[in-house]
Design a protein around this motif. Structure first.
Motif, PDB file in Angstrom:
ATOM      1  N   ARG A   1      -1.115  12.352  -2.718  1.00 33.05           N
ATOM      2  CA  ARG A   1      -1.295  11.774  -4.050  1.00 33.05           C
ATOM      3  C   ARG A   1      -0.431  10.532  -4.231  1.00 33.05           C
ATOM      4  O   ARG A   1       0.610  10.383  -3.596  1.00 33.05           O
ATOM      5  CB  ARG A   1      -0.935  12.806  -5.125  1.00 33.05           C
ATOM      6  CG  ARG A   1      -1.790  14.067  -5.052  1.00 33.05           C
ATOM      7  CD  ARG A   1      -1.435  15.048  -6.165  1.00 33.05           C
ATOM      8  NE  ARG A   1      -2.203  16.275  -6.035  1.00 33.05           N
ATOM      9  CZ  ARG A   1      -3.450  16.427  -6.467  1.00 33.05           C
ATOM     10  NH1 ARG A   1      -4.055  15.413  -7.090  1.00 33.05           N
ATOM     11  NH2 ARG A   1      -4.093  17.572  -6.315  1.00 33.05           N
ATOM     12  N   ASP A   2      -0.869   9.657  -5.154  1.00 31.49           N
ATOM     13  CA  ASP A   2      -0.067   8.483  -5.478  1.00 31.49           C
ATOM     14  C   ASP A   2       0.946   8.819  -6.568  1.00 31.49           C
ATOM     15  O   ASP A   2       1.075   9.981  -6.977  1.00 31.49           O
ATOM     16  CB  ASP A   2      -0.956   7.302  -5.895  1.00 31.49           C
ATOM     17  CG  ASP A   2      -1.790   7.585  -7.141  1.00 31.49           C
ATOM     18  OD1 ASP A   2      -1.422   8.502  -7.923  1.00 31.49           O
ATOM     19  OD2 ASP A   2      -2.793   6.890  -7.363  1.00 31.49           O
TER      20      ASP A   2
ATOM     21  N   LYS B   1       3.275   2.757  -3.136  1.00 30.43           N
ATOM     22  CA  LYS B   1       2.657   3.478  -4.251  1.00 30.43           C
ATOM     23  C   LYS B   1       2.840   4.982  -4.151  1.00 30.43           C
ATOM     24  O   LYS B   1       2.607   5.701  -5.129  1.00 30.43           O
ATOM     25  CB  LYS B   1       1.157   3.141  -4.320  1.00 30.43           C
ATOM     26  CG  LYS B   1       0.862   1.666  -4.564  1.00 30.43           C
ATOM     27  CD  LYS B   1      -0.624   1.382  -4.452  1.00 30.43           C
ATOM     28  CE  LYS B   1      -0.907  -0.114  -4.593  1.00 30.43           C
ATOM     29  NZ  LYS B   1      -2.341  -0.431  -4.388  1.00 30.43           N
ATOM     30  N   ASN B   2       3.219   5.453  -2.974  1.00 29.97           N
ATOM     31  CA  ASN B   2       3.383   6.891  -2.781  1.00 29.97           C
ATOM     32  C   ASN B   2       4.702   7.187  -2.084  1.00 29.97           C
ATOM     33  O   ASN B   2       4.921   6.736  -0.957  1.00 29.97           O
ATOM     34  CB  ASN B   2       2.219   7.442  -1.945  1.00 29.97           C
ATOM     35  CG  ASN B   2       2.338   8.937  -1.726  1.00 29.97           C
ATOM     36  OD1 ASN B   2       2.888   9.379  -0.730  1.00 29.97           O
ATOM     37  ND2 ASN B   2       1.841   9.715  -2.665  1.00 29.97           N
TER      38      ASN B   2
ATOM     39  N   ILE C   1      -5.077   9.803  -3.037  1.00 27.71           N
ATOM     40  CA  ILE C   1      -5.276   8.457  -2.515  1.00 27.71           C
ATOM     41  C   ILE C   1      -6.595   8.403  -1.751  1.00 27.71           C
ATOM     42  O   ILE C   1      -6.853   9.231  -0.876  1.00 27.71           O
ATOM     43  CB  ILE C   1      -4.102   8.055  -1.599  1.00 27.71           C
ATOM     44  CG1 ILE C   1      -2.806   7.986  -2.418  1.00 27.71           C
ATOM     45  CG2 ILE C   1      -4.364   6.704  -0.925  1.00 27.71           C
ATOM     46  CD1 ILE C   1      -1.569   7.711  -1.592  1.00 27.71           C
TER      47      ILE C   1
ATOM     48  N   THR D   1       0.825  -1.204   0.000  1.00 27.15           N
ATOM     49  CA  THR D   1       0.000   0.000   0.000  1.00 27.15           C
ATOM     50  C   THR D   1       0.863   1.259   0.000  1.00 27.15           C
ATOM     51  O   THR D   1       0.641   2.193  -0.781  1.00 27.15           O
ATOM     52  CB  THR D   1      -0.916   0.022   1.253  1.00 27.15           C
ATOM     53  OG1 THR D   1      -1.765  -1.118   1.223  1.00 27.15           O
ATOM     54  CG2 THR D   1      -1.763   1.285   1.285  1.00 27.15           C
TER      55      THR D   1
ATOM     56  N   LYS E   1      -8.051   7.196   0.812  1.00 21.26           N
ATOM     57  CA  LYS E   1      -7.832   6.574   2.120  1.00 21.26           C
ATOM     58  C   LYS E   1      -7.619   7.679   3.156  1.00 21.26           C
ATOM     59  O   LYS E   1      -7.015   8.706   2.847  1.00 21.26           O
ATOM     60  CB  LYS E   1      -6.598   5.658   2.061  1.00 21.26           C
ATOM     61  CG  LYS E   1      -6.378   4.796   3.296  1.00 21.26           C
ATOM     62  CD  LYS E   1      -5.175   3.874   3.085  1.00 21.26           C
ATOM     63  CE  LYS E   1      -4.978   2.896   4.217  1.00 21.26           C
ATOM     64  NZ  LYS E   1      -4.723   3.514   5.505  1.00 21.26           N
TER      65      LYS E   1
END
Length: 425
Positions: free
Chosen positions: A395-396, A207-208, A402, A204, A404
């Motif tokens: 942001r991703d 990705k960022n 994102i 998870t 979440k």
């Protein structure tokens, strides 16, 4: 009390049992790294040894102080001392009274996120202070806490935090000033996390870049990837509502396992400019607290929240905007006589090269930057979760926000959309 068997990592064991020979011990690192659990046992040992009677746990608000260190998801002080500990109240406030082999200890728990938080500890003489999420506390409160322990026989301070920005004032004004023992933590220091769970978290975060550095590597990172990085709590927080009030309205986003977030917003005219003031915040997360509530229960609590805001500011409201996807919440609110409307979630927006929620985000960034957005302090419904989400919302790798930890961010955007179209354009 049922006994728990806990396997400590070598770092946790070292932290818990080392000598109390520093003024401040700072545990900094990633979420879910085991640093707070180690702090619970470290502090329980200290309380069993110190001759000082009065002590303090301080977090952004009193509820968090209780949740993070008194309860502590089963390893906090009240669980460790069991029948030897009772929650009580005296002229100095709420506290946990603990019977130890060398006498009674009183551990007070208070909020420290506001400029006037220091009033709650004025005149107190303390042996120790625990700072929960010290980077979210007001600096005046932090410094006053150190002054309150000057006369202690066994002076001690313990702080924990997730990595802040490299230029955060707590680093230079606290860590580099005190006689500090600093300890770094990562997910690998938590013995209860399985390799599968670590891999899930890694997949998870990777990705960022911002979240990976902060929440996997435990590094201090400048918040370039944070969407509302321009939010300055010193600059954008007021003790009271400023200007002439024009309108009160509410916005909401919610779910049962996800967080339910409702804000009260008041538009004022101040210094010849319209301002969007977020004056109170109701927030509950079933996933975070482990307590999933029925939508009908949310509706009743939200009705009380609305009444509180209306009574406090002596204003009527006409608009209560709810995320279009939250149909069950809207229905339950209708049953308790709260009429709602669908919020503008930017689904149809197109402005230049921006579309969808990017239009709302751009508007929100503008009202913050232009000095048209303020958080207004409230003792009962404060902005702790809004501030937490604002620090996480980023942001991703593809530049997309994102989806979440963003429920208060979403209803904040709905509030901005209404404010922008009615008072700015």
């Amino acid at each position: 009390m049922a006994q728990m068997e806990i396997d400590f990592s070598s770092k946790q064991q070292d932290i818990i049992t080392r000598p109390f020979d520093h003024t401040l011990e700072a545990n900094e690192g990633t979420p879910r790294s085991g640093k707070t659990t180690a702090g619970h046992f470290r502090y329980a040992l200290y309380l069993s040894l110190t001759p000082d009677e009065n002590h303090l746990i301080v977090a952004y608000n009193q509820e968090q102080a209780y949740r993070l260190f008194i309860d502590g998801d089963g390893t906090g002080l009240k669980h460790q001392f069991g029948q030897l500990a009772k929650v009580k109240h005296d002229e100095l406030g709420d506290h946990l009274e603990i019977q130890t082999p060398i006498g009674t200890k009183k551990v007070y728990y208070k909020g420290g996120g506001k400029a006037d938080s220091v009033k709650a500890i004025t005149g107190m003489s303390l042996g120790s202070v625990v700072f929960c999420e010290i980077n979210l506390l007001h600096m005046d409160m932090i410094q006053e806490c150190f002054r309150r322990t000057f006369a202690a026989k066994m002076r001690y301070h313990l702080a924990d935090l997730n990595p802040p920005a490299p230029n955060h004032p707590v680093i230079k004004e606290v860590f580099e000033v005190q006689n500090t023992r600093w300890q770094h933590w990562t997910i690998h220091d938590n013995p209860i996390l399985t390799e599968d769970r670590k891999q899930e978290i890694y997949n998870t975060l990777v990705k960022n870049p911002y979240l990976f550095k902060r929440d996997w590597l435990g590094q201090r990172v400048n918040p370039q990837g944070v969407i509302y990085g321009m939010l300055d709590l010193d600059k954008h927080t007021e003790k009271t509502l400023l200007g002439k009030p024009y309108e009160m309205f509410f916005t909401a986003d919610g779910g049962q396992s996800d967080a339910t977030s409702v804000s009260c917003n008041i538009i004022t005219r101040y210094r010849n400019k319209f301002k969007l003031n977020r004056v109170a915040h109701y927030y509950h997360s079933g996933a975070e607290t482990g307590q999933v509530k029925a939508m009908s229960e949310y509706a009743k609590e939200i009705r009380e929240f609305v009444r509180y805001c209306v009574d406090k500011y002596e204003m009527r409201y006409h608009n209560f905007f709810v995320d279009p996807a939250c149909k069950s919440l809207r229905e339950e609110l209708r049953i308790v006589s709260l009429e709602t409307r669908t919020a503008d979630n930017n689904a149809k927006d197109l402005k230049g090269s921006s579309k969808g929620i990017e239009v709302g985000i751009e508007r929100a960034q503008n009202v913050i930057t232009n000095g048209q957005f303020y958080l207004v302090d409230d003792d009962k419904y404060d902005h702790y979760y809004f501030i937490k989400e604002a620090g996480l919302y980023c942001r991703d790798d593809n530049g997309k926000p994102i989806d979440k930890d963003n429920h208060s961010m979403d209803e904040f955007r709905y509030a901005v959309n209404y404010f922008y179209k009615r008072y700015v354009i």
